[in-house]
Design a protein around this motif. Structure first.
Motif: not given
Length: 136
Positions: A29-38, A83-89, A96-99
């Protein structure tokens, strides 16, 4: 050629010439490469029992932006005092840094899916209509 033979041929391109792909053999089995974007990461407080909300949000994003428009959504449960109460997207478009698309504490509540979809669209498909989600 059967579907399994086509899958084998696709993965065979990623294997070293000495390896033989066998779809029933985990050693080949071949694992996925780097995380795809977006890609999107949804951080949520597990102690607050927000898994259902996070999965619902991810499902809605995938229904609106099917691959390859949105390559992946990762759910990240958090369980600490910080992280109590956190909900971030978060949206990752490159190295680059995430948005930050949404933060429950900053925004004063959970995202309306219409607004979250519009923010995501503005970053990955500017100018594309979301149909009824764009109507006031």
């Amino acid at each position: 050629m059967s579907d399994s033979q086509l899958q084998t041929a696709d993965y065979a391109d990623k294997l070293a010439p000495s390896q033989v792909q066998d779809i029933m053999n985990p050693e080949t089995f071949v694992p996925p490469d780097n995380q795809p974007i977006p890609r999107v990461i949804i951080e949520f407080c597990d102690r607050c029992r927000w898994l259902h909300r996070a999965t619902w949000t991810s499902t809605e994003l995938f229904l609106t932006f099917p691959p390859p428009k949105l390559a992946s959504v990762t759910l990240l449960p958090l369980n600490s005092d910080e992280t109590a109460g956190r909900f971030r997207v978060w949206l990752y478009l490159s190295a680059d840094p995430p948005i930050l698309l949404w933060d429950r504490k900053v925004e004063g509540g959970f995202p309306e899916l219409k607004v979250l979809k519009q923010r995501l669209r503005d970053n990955i498909q500017p100018g594309v209509s979301l149909g009824h989600s764009d109507k006031k």
